[in-house]
Design an enzyme around this catalytic site. Structure first.
Site, PDB file in Angstrom:
ATOM      1  N   ASN A   3      -9.096   0.867   2.593  1.00  0.00           N
ATOM      2  CA  ASN A   3      -8.012   0.126   3.241  1.00  0.00           C
ATOM      3  C   ASN A   3      -7.550  -1.095   2.451  1.00  0.00           C
ATOM      4  OD1 ASN A   3      -6.607  -1.103   5.805  1.00  0.00           O
ATOM      5  ND2 ASN A   3      -8.144  -2.631   5.193  1.00  0.00           N
ATOM      6  N   TYR A  47       4.113  -2.390  -5.682  1.00  0.00           N
ATOM      7  CA  TYR A  47       3.472  -1.953  -4.435  1.00  0.00           C
ATOM      8  C   TYR A  47       3.934  -0.544  -4.062  1.00  0.00           C
ATOM      9  CZ  TYR A  47       2.089  -2.055   0.532  1.00  0.00           C
ATOM     10  OH  TYR A  47       1.545  -1.770   1.769  1.00  0.00           O
ATOM     11  N   LYS A  54       1.443   2.635  -3.856  1.00  0.00           N
ATOM     12  CA  LYS A  54       1.271   3.362  -2.591  1.00  0.00           C
ATOM     13  C   LYS A  54       1.749   4.804  -2.702  1.00  0.00           C
ATOM     14  CE  LYS A  54      -0.648   0.153  -0.068  1.00  0.00           C
ATOM     15  NZ  LYS A  54      -2.022   0.317   0.452  1.00  0.00           N
TER      16      LYS A  54
HETATM   17  N1  LIG Z   1       0.700  -4.331   7.744  1.00  0.00           N
HETATM   18  C1  LIG Z   1       1.554  -3.396   7.433  1.00  0.00           C
HETATM   19  O1  LIG Z   1       2.687  -3.394   7.944  1.00  0.00           O
HETATM   20  C2  LIG Z   1       1.162  -2.306   6.456  1.00  0.00           C
HETATM   21  C3  LIG Z   1       2.081  -1.271   6.261  1.00  0.00           C
HETATM   22  C4  LIG Z   1       1.773  -0.246   5.387  1.00  0.00           C
HETATM   23  C5  LIG Z   1       0.574  -0.240   4.715  1.00  0.00           C
HETATM   24  N2  LIG Z   1      -0.326  -1.248   4.911  1.00  0.00           N
HETATM   25  C6  LIG Z   1      -1.591  -1.174   4.167  1.00  0.00           C
HETATM   26  O2  LIG Z   1      -2.681  -1.227   5.057  1.00  0.00           O
HETATM   27  C7  LIG Z   1      -3.794  -1.841   4.411  1.00  0.00           C
HETATM   28  C8  LIG Z   1      -4.265  -3.019   5.264  1.00  0.00           C
HETATM   29  O3  LIG Z   1      -3.207  -3.936   5.327  1.00  0.00           O
HETATM   30  P1  LIG Z   1      -3.109  -5.132   6.370  1.00  0.00           P
HETATM   31  O4  LIG Z   1      -1.726  -5.181   6.820  1.00  0.00           O
HETATM   32  O5  LIG Z   1      -4.232  -5.063   7.329  1.00  0.00           O
HETATM   33  O6  LIG Z   1      -3.272  -6.345   5.330  1.00  0.00           O
HETATM   34  P2  LIG Z   1      -4.139  -7.671   5.397  1.00  0.00           P
HETATM   35  O7  LIG Z   1      -3.586  -8.538   4.327  1.00  0.00           O
HETATM   36  O8  LIG Z   1      -4.172  -8.156   6.787  1.00  0.00           O
HETATM   37  O9  LIG Z   1      -5.588  -7.148   4.983  1.00  0.00           O
HETATM   38  C9  LIG Z   1      -5.851  -6.658   3.696  1.00  0.00           C
HETATM   39  C10 LIG Z   1      -7.334  -6.716   3.463  1.00  0.00           C
HETATM   40  O10 LIG Z   1      -7.614  -6.275   2.115  1.00  0.00           O
HETATM   41  C11 LIG Z   1      -8.531  -7.210   1.564  1.00  0.00           C
HETATM   42  N3  LIG Z   1      -8.490  -7.244   0.104  1.00  0.00           N
HETATM   43  C12 LIG Z   1      -7.514  -7.756  -0.689  1.00  0.00           C
HETATM   44  N4  LIG Z   1      -7.891  -7.680  -1.987  1.00  0.00           N
HETATM   45  C13 LIG Z   1      -9.138  -7.127  -2.003  1.00  0.00           C
HETATM   46  C14 LIG Z   1     -10.046  -6.766  -3.026  1.00  0.00           C
HETATM   47  N5  LIG Z   1      -9.773  -7.014  -4.322  1.00  0.00           N
HETATM   48  N6  LIG Z   1     -11.224  -6.194  -2.679  1.00  0.00           N
HETATM   49  C15 LIG Z   1     -11.514  -5.963  -1.385  1.00  0.00           C
HETATM   50  N7  LIG Z   1     -10.701  -6.277  -0.371  1.00  0.00           N
HETATM   51  C16 LIG Z   1      -9.515  -6.841  -0.674  1.00  0.00           C
HETATM   52  C17 LIG Z   1      -8.120  -8.541   2.170  1.00  0.00           C
HETATM   53  O11 LIG Z   1      -9.121  -9.531   1.997  1.00  0.00           O
HETATM   54  C18 LIG Z   1      -7.885  -8.142   3.602  1.00  0.00           C
HETATM   55  O12 LIG Z   1      -9.072  -8.098   4.349  1.00  0.00           O
HETATM   56  C19 LIG Z   1      -3.315  -2.269   3.026  1.00  0.00           C
HETATM   57  O13 LIG Z   1      -3.674  -1.292   2.070  1.00  0.00           O
HETATM   58  C20 LIG Z   1      -1.817  -2.323   3.213  1.00  0.00           C
HETATM   59  O14 LIG Z   1      -1.116  -2.196   2.017  1.00  0.00           O
HETATM   60  C21 LIG Z   1      -0.049  -2.287   5.764  1.00  0.00           C
END
Ligand SMILES: NC(=O)c1ccc[n+]([C@@H]2O[C@H](COP(=O)([O-])OP(=O)(O)OC[C@H]3O[C@@H](n4cnc5c(N)ncnc54)[C@H](O)[C@@H]3O)[C@@H](O)[C@H]2O)c1
Length: 254
Positions: free
Chosen positions: A89, A155, A159
């Protein structure tokens, strides 16, 4: 934790979708290895799970380090005997218009959002193969499956790469009893989306709700529930797919 509890490894589980997913698995009776670079938030996630009667542990893990990923996977397997499910994730979505998109920024995003998934799966695959059992869910995005995202082309590219990674891994590992699927969220209420610097920000997120057929952005728990399904016996004949969970955004007419 019981003898039948699955061992779940989640990256980036201190906040957001990862945190909600950790809590969802714990509610099902699984033991969750909560990993993150955010130590305080990761430990707080474990404390919340334990306070609710669930089972979890925290480990610091930066998915950019092959050595750290290999060591963590080996440690979890040594202590628990197996890893049943990986939720890859961890991700970043830094805004960078093309004229500011340096090699370093491009590589940082790919190192975390794409190679970070590969590292964890590569480390856990031998154990899963030996047991002929395993499930992986990797986080893509609608920005990888369907939309281009301006000022975030690194990004979008990473993705989109997750979609190819999921397909390749699914085919290579299918005969070993390992399923690999992806999750492509739409707009979900997390720190990433609410960031004024890197994404829509709070006002932009609410405005996005107007264009989403269901009339609102999603909550992390609404992604977590589908991730637990993809990891479950109920999805046992499903591999190589990336599921979009977006409140109808992509099929809407706007
Ligand atoms: N929020 C959205 O709308 C959305 C939409 C599509 C995809 N996503 C994807 O879902 C996933 C979670 O996103 P989110 O919205 O919860 O984001 P968030 O920023 O709330 O959480 C991301 C997490 O990844 C961790 N992280 C970052 N760099 C890291 C590293 N080098 N090693 C380990 N952990 C690391 C952060 O510390 C955090 O806990 C991501 O891959 C994001 O791209 C999110």
């Amino acid at each position: 934790m019981t003898d039948t509890s699955r061992i779940i490894l989640i990256t980036g589980a201190g906040i957001g979708i990862g945190q909600a997913t950790a809590k969802a698995f714990a509610t099902l009776g699984d033991h969750v290895v909560v990993t993150d670079v955010l130590e305080t938030e990761g430990k707080a996630t474990v404390a919340a799970i334990e306070a609710a009667g669930g089972s979890a542990e925290f480990a610091f893990l930066d998915v950019r380090s092959t050595a750290a990923v290999d060591a963590l996977v080996a440690d979890v397997e040594a202590r628990h005997g197996r890893i049943d499910v990986i939720i890859a994730n961890a991700g970043i979505a830094h805004k960078a218009p093309l004229d500011t998109l340096t090699d370093e920024k491009w590589e940082l995003t790919f190192d975390i959002d794409l190679k970070g998934i590969f590292r964890v799966v590569r480390a856990a695959a031998p154990g899963m193969k030996a047991r002929k059992s395993g499930a992986v869910v990797a986080l893509s995005s609608i920005m990888g499956t369907s939309y281009g995202w301006d000022e975030h082309v690194h990004y979008s590219a990473a993705k989109a790469g997750v979609v190819g990674l999921v397909r390749g891994l699914a085919v290579e590992l299918a005969r070993d009893g390992i399923r690999v699927n992806g999750m492509a969220p739409g707009y979900i209420r997390t720190a990433q989306l609410l960031s004024e610097e890197n994404s829509l920000g709070a006002a932009g997120a609410e405005k996005a709700g107007e264009f989403i057929p269901m009339g609102r952005i999603g909550e992390p728990e609404e992604i977590a529930d589908v991730i637990t399904f993809l990891s479950s016996h109920g999805a046992r004949y499903m591999t190589g797919q990336v599921l979009v969970v977006d409140g109808g955004l992509l099929v809407g007419r706007y």
